[in-house]
Write a protein that holds these residues in place. Structure first.
Motif, PDB file in Angstrom:
ATOM      1  N   VAL A 303       0.854  -1.187   0.000  1.00 21.45           N
ATOM      2  CA  VAL A 303       0.000   0.000   0.000  1.00 21.45           C
ATOM      3  C   VAL A 303       0.889   1.235   0.000  1.00 21.45           C
ATOM      4  CG1 VAL A 303      -1.672   1.348   1.318  1.00 21.45           C
ATOM      5  CG2 VAL A 303      -1.889  -1.141   1.208  1.00 21.45           C
ATOM      6  N   ARG A 335      -3.062  10.412 -11.233  1.00 23.07           N
ATOM      7  CA  ARG A 335      -3.512   9.080 -11.662  1.00 23.07           C
ATOM      8  C   ARG A 335      -2.654   8.534 -12.814  1.00 23.07           C
ATOM      9  NH1 ARG A 335      -8.092   6.228 -10.702  1.00 23.07           N
ATOM     10  NH2 ARG A 335      -9.102   8.030  -9.703  1.00 23.07           N
ATOM     11  N   THR A 339      -0.125   5.263 -12.758  1.00 24.82           N
ATOM     12  CA  THR A 339      -0.338   4.170 -13.706  1.00 24.82           C
ATOM     13  C   THR A 339       0.919   3.888 -14.516  1.00 24.82           C
ATOM     14  OG1 THR A 339      -2.693   4.723 -13.891  1.00 24.82           O
ATOM     15  CG2 THR A 339      -1.739   3.386 -15.658  1.00 24.82           C
ATOM     16  N   TRP A 343       1.578   1.693 -10.500  1.00 26.48           N
ATOM     17  CA  TRP A 343       0.653   1.816  -9.393  1.00 26.48           C
ATOM     18  C   TRP A 343      -0.787   2.009  -9.895  1.00 26.48           C
ATOM     19  CZ3 TRP A 343       2.481   0.918  -4.596  1.00 26.48           C
ATOM     20  CH2 TRP A 343       3.851   1.073  -4.373  1.00 26.48           C
ATOM     21  N   ARG A 344      -1.728   1.723  -9.006  1.00 29.56           N
ATOM     22  CA  ARG A 344      -3.152   1.891  -9.294  1.00 29.56           C
ATOM     23  C   ARG A 344      -3.752   2.778  -8.198  1.00 29.56           C
ATOM     24  NH1 ARG A 344      -4.219  -2.796  -8.024  1.00 29.56           N
ATOM     25  NH2 ARG A 344      -4.896  -2.286  -5.917  1.00 29.56           N
ATOM     26  N   ASP A 346      -6.362   3.967  -5.832  1.00 23.37           N
ATOM     27  CA  ASP A 346      -7.578   3.386  -5.277  1.00 23.37           C
ATOM     28  C   ASP A 346      -8.444   4.399  -4.542  1.00 23.37           C
ATOM     29  OD1 ASP A 346      -6.873   0.846  -6.212  1.00 23.37           O
ATOM     30  OD2 ASP A 346      -5.702   0.409  -4.414  1.00 23.37           O
ATOM     31  N   GLU A 347      -7.820   5.349  -3.862  1.00 26.57           N
ATOM     32  CA  GLU A 347      -8.566   6.366  -3.112  1.00 26.57           C
ATOM     33  C   GLU A 347      -7.890   7.718  -3.329  1.00 26.57           C
ATOM     34  OE1 GLU A 347      -9.176   5.378   1.025  1.00 26.57           O
ATOM     35  OE2 GLU A 347      -9.048   3.230   0.576  1.00 26.57           O
ATOM     36  N   ARG A 358      -4.365   6.931  -1.848  1.00 29.58           N
ATOM     37  CA  ARG A 358      -3.992   5.549  -1.511  1.00 29.58           C
ATOM     38  C   ARG A 358      -3.891   4.753  -2.797  1.00 29.58           C
ATOM     39  NH1 ARG A 358      -6.005   0.416   0.089  1.00 29.58           N
ATOM     40  NH2 ARG A 358      -5.084  -0.336   2.060  1.00 29.58           N
ATOM     41  N   ALA A 359      -2.770   4.034  -2.971  1.00 33.53           N
ATOM     42  CA  ALA A 359      -2.562   3.282  -4.210  1.00 33.53           C
ATOM     43  C   ALA A 359      -1.995   1.905  -3.898  1.00 33.53           C
ATOM     44  CB  ALA A 359      -1.603   4.037  -5.128  1.00 33.53           C
ATOM     45  N   GLY A 360      -2.203   0.983  -4.847  1.00 31.17           N
ATOM     46  CA  GLY A 360      -1.612  -0.348  -4.759  1.00 31.17           C
ATOM     47  C   GLY A 360      -0.931  -0.659  -6.078  1.00 31.17           C
TER      48      GLY A 360
END
Length: 363
Positions: A303, A335, A339, A343-344, A346-347, A358-360
């Motif tokens: 995370v 974003r 990417t 990373w993605r 998420d929030e 927040r990214a995963g």
């Protein structure tokens, strides 16, 4: 970007010095020493110091400036009488118990970045990894010109290149070193916001968490709370003075402190489950390189939490400027940057009282 050259007021800056500095894309700021003169009062836009002479007995500014440069790891090259000043500054800092400490003089080595594999002169010494001195070898009262000769020209050239290469880190360290002692008290009121943000990471006990650009380590207690006694917490910062302040405030009770560049982490691949970073990413010269490096050390379930205790609109207003559409932390910029580096997102929250993303890792 400038390199300060300190020498007696009656002397001209040697061509070898000004030539090397100019070739590295830096400018010379000459500071004359002698009766009625003083050195600069700060290191705000200084990328390096070259000391060609020692100050006079009435000059109290110059030794203090050298000690400040050593504390902030500003690159320093001292030649002849300047080398004696450099060595004396280190001794005095150690004797007075300077809170940030000072490295002790040691013989220079071929592995030092300044010598680039070349055998250093026998009179050369180093202080940590940012300061070097070359003492005079001439007869008393008749020292040779320390800036003459092909070897010395090469040394000056390598120093100027080193100062230019480290300029970004030097600026950061200089800025935060002079603020480190008061940082914790100044921003103590933000501790609850940091703790609340860390909780949003939802890390499992026993995992490894890193606080990148940790400063005085305000997130480390909350990270320790999440990962538990069997987890691992590491606070990383490029400014040693901030890490010293973190240690004074007991952060070593919650984890380890590491002086490192967040774009070149000395950490194995896929070894970190949580990365927390507050107010760092958009101040880096190459944010995408940083995100790529963070993805390298991230485990599959890692995370990443980017945080600031105030929102973008609030920060812009505080600095008297409108929101910048090119701001990296704007969602339409962040974003795709995430990417592109694995990373993605998420929030995403850009609220009046905080910023949080927040990214995963991308599956």
């Amino acid at each position: 970007m400038a390199v300060v050259v300190m020498q007696q007021a009656s002397a001209e800056t040697p061509a070898a010095v000004s030539g090397a500095i100019g070739a590295a894309g830096l400018t010379v700021r000459r500071v004359p020493l002698g009766e009625g003169t003083t050195g600069p009062l700060g290191l705000g836009d200084v990328e390096g110091l070259i000391l060609l002479d020692a100050p006079g007995p009435a000059d109290t500014v110059t030794p203090a400036l050298v000690r400040a440069a050593l504390a902030a790891q500003v690159p320093v090259l001292a030649l002849g009488g300047g080398a004696e000043l450099l060595a004396d500054s280190a001794v005095r800092a150690a004797a007075t118990g300077a809170p940030r400490g000072c490295p002790e003089p040691a013989p220079a080595a071929v592995t030092d970045p300044l010598f680039a594999g070349h055998e250093p002169p026998p009179t050369a010494f180093r202080l940590g990894g940012s300061a070097w001195g070359v003492r005079s070898t001439g007869e008393p009262g008749h020292p040779p010109d320390a800036t003459c000769g092909e070897t010395m020209a090469q040394l000056l050239g390598r120093f100027a290149e080193l100062a230019a290469f480290r300029a970004e880190h030097t600026t950061t360290r200089t800025f935060f070193t002079q603020r480190a002692d008061a940082w914790e008290e100044r921003f103590a009121y933000q501790a609850p916001a940091y703790a609340a943000a860390v909780t949003r990471m939802r890390l499992r006990p026993g995992t490894t968490a890193m606080d990148l650009g940790c400063g005085t380590g305000r997130a480390m207690p909350a990270l320790r709370e999440l990962v538990g006694p069997h987890g691992r917490v590491v606070g990383v910062d490029v400014t040693p003075a901030m890490l010293s302040a973190a240690a004074r405030h007991g952060r070593t009770e919650h984890g380890h402190l590491l002086a490192a560049d967040c774009t070149r982490l000395p950490v194995p691949r896929r070894s970190v489950q949580g990365i927390f970073s507050a107010g760092l990413l958009d101040h880096l010269p190459d944010p995408r390189a940083a995100l790529t490096e963070w993805a390298r050390v991230a485990a599959r379930d890692c995370v990443l939490l980017l945080f600031h205790p105030s929102g973008r609109t609030e920060r812009a207003a505080r600095h008297g400027r409108p929101l910048d559409p090119a701001d990296l932390l704007a969602e339409h910029n962040l974003r795709p940057a995430l990417t592109a580096t694995g990373w993605r997102l998420d929030e995403y929250e850009d609220a009046s009282g905080h910023f949080l993303a927040r990214a995963g890792l991308v599956d």
